[in-house]
Scaffold this motif. Structure first.
Motif, PDB file in Angstrom:
ATOM      1  N   ASN A  20       0.577  -1.636   0.197  1.00 27.73           N
ATOM      2  CA  ASN A  20      -0.288  -0.157   0.028  1.00 27.73           C
ATOM      3  C   ASN A  20       1.127   1.560   0.143  1.00 27.73           C
ATOM      4  O   ASN A  20       2.312   0.691   0.288  1.00 27.73           O
ATOM      5  CB  ASN A  20      -1.055   0.008   1.565  1.00 27.73           C
ATOM      6  CG  ASN A  20      -2.350   0.849   0.869  1.00 27.73           C
ATOM      7  OD1 ASN A  20      -2.425   1.537  -0.788  1.00 27.73           O
ATOM      8  ND2 ASN A  20      -3.135   0.583   1.868  1.00 27.73           N
ATOM      9  N   TYR A  21       0.216   2.563  -0.523  1.00 28.88           N
ATOM     10  CA  TYR A  21       1.001   3.802  -0.650  1.00 28.88           C
ATOM     11  C   TYR A  21       1.424   3.759   0.792  1.00 28.88           C
ATOM     12  O   TYR A  21       0.778   3.516   1.610  1.00 28.88           O
ATOM     13  CB  TYR A  21      -0.274   4.890  -1.771  1.00 28.88           C
ATOM     14  CG  TYR A  21       0.233   6.357  -1.109  1.00 28.88           C
ATOM     15  CD1 TYR A  21       0.785   6.011  -2.600  1.00 28.88           C
ATOM     16  CD2 TYR A  21       0.165   6.866  -0.397  1.00 28.88           C
ATOM     17  CE1 TYR A  21       1.339   7.385  -2.747  1.00 28.88           C
ATOM     18  CE2 TYR A  21       0.089   8.394  -0.440  1.00 28.88           C
ATOM     19  CZ  TYR A  21       1.040   8.767  -1.852  1.00 28.88           C
ATOM     20  OH  TYR A  21       1.272   9.983  -1.541  1.00 28.88           O
ATOM     21  N   GLY A  37      -3.771  -4.565   7.768  1.00 31.53           N
ATOM     22  CA  GLY A  37      -4.301  -2.674   7.340  1.00 31.53           C
ATOM     23  C   GLY A  37      -4.090  -2.031   8.026  1.00 31.53           C
ATOM     24  O   GLY A  37      -4.661  -2.004   9.125  1.00 31.53           O
ATOM     25  N   THR A  65      -6.540   0.636   8.223  1.00 31.84           N
ATOM     26  CA  THR A  65      -8.002   0.539   9.017  1.00 31.84           C
ATOM     27  C   THR A  65      -7.803  -0.776  10.328  1.00 31.84           C
ATOM     28  O   THR A  65      -8.981  -0.160  11.209  1.00 31.84           O
ATOM     29  CB  THR A  65      -8.987   0.547   7.643  1.00 31.84           C
ATOM     30  OG1 THR A  65      -8.299   1.318   6.896  1.00 31.84           O
ATOM     31  CG2 THR A  65     -10.566   0.788   8.604  1.00 31.84           C
ATOM     32  N   TRP A 102      -9.872   5.995  -4.313  1.00 30.54           N
ATOM     33  CA  TRP A 102     -10.662   6.861  -5.062  1.00 30.54           C
ATOM     34  C   TRP A 102     -11.439   7.589  -4.123  1.00 30.54           C
ATOM     35  O   TRP A 102     -12.219   8.202  -5.220  1.00 30.54           O
ATOM     36  CB  TRP A 102     -11.088   6.138  -6.182  1.00 30.54           C
ATOM     37  CG  TRP A 102      -9.919   5.091  -6.792  1.00 30.54           C
ATOM     38  CD1 TRP A 102      -9.792   3.908  -7.348  1.00 30.54           C
ATOM     39  CD2 TRP A 102      -8.802   5.945  -7.832  1.00 30.54           C
ATOM     40  NE1 TRP A 102      -9.126   3.748  -7.907  1.00 30.54           N
ATOM     41  CE2 TRP A 102      -8.689   4.656  -8.110  1.00 30.54           C
ATOM     42  CE3 TRP A 102      -7.840   6.772  -7.794  1.00 30.54           C
ATOM     43  CZ2 TRP A 102      -6.766   4.867  -8.719  1.00 30.54           C
ATOM     44  CZ3 TRP A 102      -6.786   6.904  -8.200  1.00 30.54           C
ATOM     45  CH2 TRP A 102      -6.448   5.959  -8.854  1.00 30.54           C
ATOM     46  N   GLU A 157      -4.951   8.549   2.618  1.00 31.23           N
ATOM     47  CA  GLU A 157      -3.597   9.053   2.824  1.00 31.23           C
ATOM     48  C   GLU A 157      -3.795  10.860   2.357  1.00 31.23           C
ATOM     49  O   GLU A 157      -2.932  10.942   1.410  1.00 31.23           O
ATOM     50  CB  GLU A 157      -2.068   7.598   1.802  1.00 31.23           C
ATOM     51  CG  GLU A 157      -1.981   7.078   2.417  1.00 31.23           C
ATOM     52  CD  GLU A 157      -0.693   7.191   4.002  1.00 31.23           C
ATOM     53  OE1 GLU A 157      -0.613   8.271   3.660  1.00 31.23           O
ATOM     54  OE2 GLU A 157      -1.301   6.712   4.887  1.00 31.23           O
ATOM     55  N   SER A 165      -6.516  12.044   1.467  1.00 30.84           N
ATOM     56  CA  SER A 165      -7.749  13.193   1.222  1.00 30.84           C
ATOM     57  C   SER A 165      -9.039  13.304   3.014  1.00 30.84           C
ATOM     58  O   SER A 165     -10.043  13.979   2.697  1.00 30.84           O
ATOM     59  CB  SER A 165      -9.131  12.003   0.306  1.00 30.84           C
ATOM     60  OG  SER A 165      -7.873  12.394  -0.420  1.00 30.84           O
ATOM     61  N   GLY A 210      -3.115   6.680   6.607  1.00 33.91           N
ATOM     62  CA  GLY A 210      -2.804   5.476   7.262  1.00 33.91           C
ATOM     63  C   GLY A 210      -1.752   5.354   7.474  1.00 33.91           C
ATOM     64  O   GLY A 210      -1.471   3.950   8.577  1.00 33.91           O
TER      65      GLY A 210
HETATM   66  C1  LIG Z   1      -7.055   1.170  -3.906  1.00 39.48           C
HETATM   67  C2  LIG Z   1      -6.257   2.239  -3.354  1.00 39.48           C
HETATM   68  C3  LIG Z   1      -7.264   3.696  -3.754  1.00 39.48           C
HETATM   69  C4  LIG Z   1      -7.037   4.739  -2.705  1.00 39.48           C
HETATM   70  N1  LIG Z   1      -7.289   6.022  -2.815  1.00 39.48           N
HETATM   71  C5  LIG Z   1      -7.282   7.204  -2.272  1.00 39.48           C
HETATM   72  C6  LIG Z   1      -7.393   8.100  -1.875  1.00 39.48           C
HETATM   73  O1  LIG Z   1      -8.413   8.941  -2.883  1.00 39.48           O
HETATM   74  N2  LIG Z   1      -7.495   9.482  -1.100  1.00 39.48           N
HETATM   75  C7  LIG Z   1      -6.592   8.911  -0.110  1.00 39.48           C
HETATM   76  O2  LIG Z   1      -6.430  10.208   0.129  1.00 39.48           O
HETATM   77  N3  LIG Z   1      -6.024   8.050   0.071  1.00 39.48           N
HETATM   78  C8  LIG Z   1      -6.351   6.239  -0.859  1.00 39.48           C
HETATM   79  N4  LIG Z   1      -5.688   5.428  -1.239  1.00 39.48           N
HETATM   80  C9  LIG Z   1      -4.490   5.466   0.315  1.00 39.48           C
HETATM   81  C10 LIG Z   1      -5.477   4.195   1.301  1.00 39.48           C
HETATM   82  O3  LIG Z   1      -6.103   5.370   1.926  1.00 39.48           O
HETATM   83  C11 LIG Z   1      -4.766   4.672   2.419  1.00 39.48           C
HETATM   84  O4  LIG Z   1      -3.047   3.623   2.148  1.00 39.48           O
HETATM   85  C12 LIG Z   1      -5.794   3.378   3.675  1.00 39.48           C
HETATM   86  O5  LIG Z   1      -4.729   3.926   5.278  1.00 39.48           O
HETATM   87  C13 LIG Z   1      -5.449   2.362   3.078  1.00 39.48           C
HETATM   88  O6  LIG Z   1      -6.130   1.328   4.472  1.00 39.48           O
HETATM   89  P1  LIG Z   1      -5.752  -0.305   4.647  1.00 39.48           P
HETATM   90  O7  LIG Z   1      -4.732  -0.447   4.803  1.00 39.48           O
HETATM   91  O8  LIG Z   1      -6.773  -0.046   5.613  1.00 39.48           O
HETATM   92  O9  LIG Z   1      -6.821  -0.879   3.205  1.00 39.48           O
HETATM   93  C14 LIG Z   1      -5.984   4.443  -2.044  1.00 39.48           C
HETATM   94  C15 LIG Z   1      -5.673   3.223  -1.552  1.00 39.48           C
HETATM   95  C16 LIG Z   1      -6.524   1.293  -2.654  1.00 39.48           C
HETATM   96  C17 LIG Z   1      -5.380   0.891  -2.200  1.00 39.48           C
END
Ligand SMILES: Cc1cc2nc3c(=O)[nH]c(=O)nc-3n(C[C@H](O)[C@H](O)[C@H](O)COP(=O)(O)O)c2cc1C
Length: 192
Positions: free
Chosen positions: A34-35, A43, A45, A113, A141, A143, A169
């Motif tokens: 992940n980003y 994860g 969340t 997104w 990340e 938004s 995140g």
């Molecule tokens: C498919 C996808 C789309 C994402 N789109 C956004 C976004 O529009 N804005 C943002 O701030 N982060 C975006 N992110 C980052 C995630 O919201 C962030 O890494 C989050 O903490 C992931 O949580 P998780 O580990 O519980 O899945 C995106 C990540 C993914 C994988």
């Protein structure tokens, strides 16, 4: 006076107990690449959800997809684009037992997104939220909540939706102290 104080203490204890018994933290969270955080085994969340459950004494239910999302970040971005375009309602494994026993439901998700992932809509559409108090929380990340607070209010018109919490995140993943403080500040702001 002493009697009044004892009564108040009992009243507060009962309030605390009823939140713990009647509250559920449900969340969707993606593992893998992940980003900003690399490849993660739990994860962002999910980590935030567990802090909320710990501080409130609520039960936990993870929304686990029947069909896993890709581990690779780029492929997950594509999968999310496709399901948003199609308005998909991905299925999840199992379901909450004793739904009726919960009057407070925390709902957690990453922003994808700018949106709430479609599988969380599957969950919301599968349950009756009439008379429930719903409290959103999310990771992102950049938004923040995006427009997910309003989206949840629109999706659950029969629920009372309280103000949600948005946490970066990378903070939820790597900074337990900052996450715990963000959660406790937010819960006190909600009067919990
Ligand atoms: C498919 C996808 C789309 C994402 N789109 C956004 C976004 O529009 N804005 C943002 O701030 N982060 C975006 N992110 C980052 C995630 O919201 C962030 O890494 C989050 O903490 C992931 O949580 P998780 O580990 O519980 O899945 C995106 C990540 C993914 C994988």
């Amino acid at each position: 006076m002493k009697k009044l104080i004892s009564l108040l203490i009992v009243a507060f204890m009962t309030m605390g107990a009823s939140l713990a018994e009647g509250a559920l933290v449900t969340y969707f969270s993606h593992t893998g690449e992940n980003y900003n955080v690399g490849v993660i085994e739990e994860g962002n969340t999910a980590k935030l959800a567990k802090v909320i459950a710990e501080q409130t004494g609520a039960d936990l239910f993870e929304i686990v997809p029947v069909v896993d999302y890709p581990q690779s970040y780029d492929e997950c971005l594509e999968a999310a684009t496709a399901e948003q375009r199609e308005g998909a309602r991905p299925e999840y494994v199992g379901d909450v037992e004793n739904w009726d026993q919960y009057d407070t439901i925390f709902i957690g998700y990453p922003i994808w997104w700018g949106e709430i992932p479609n599988i969380v809509y599957t969950f919301m559409e599968n349950h009756d939220f009439a008379g429930k108090t719903v409290i959103p929380f999310n990771t992102h990340e950049g938004s923040g909540q995006a427009h997910s607070q309003r989206d949840i209010e629109n999706a659950l018109p029969d629920a009372t939706v309280l103000h949600g919490l948005a946490v970066r995140g990378a903070t939820a993943q790597n900074d337990a102290d900052a996450t715990a403080k963000a959660v406790s500040d937010w819960l006190s702001g909600l009067g919990m």
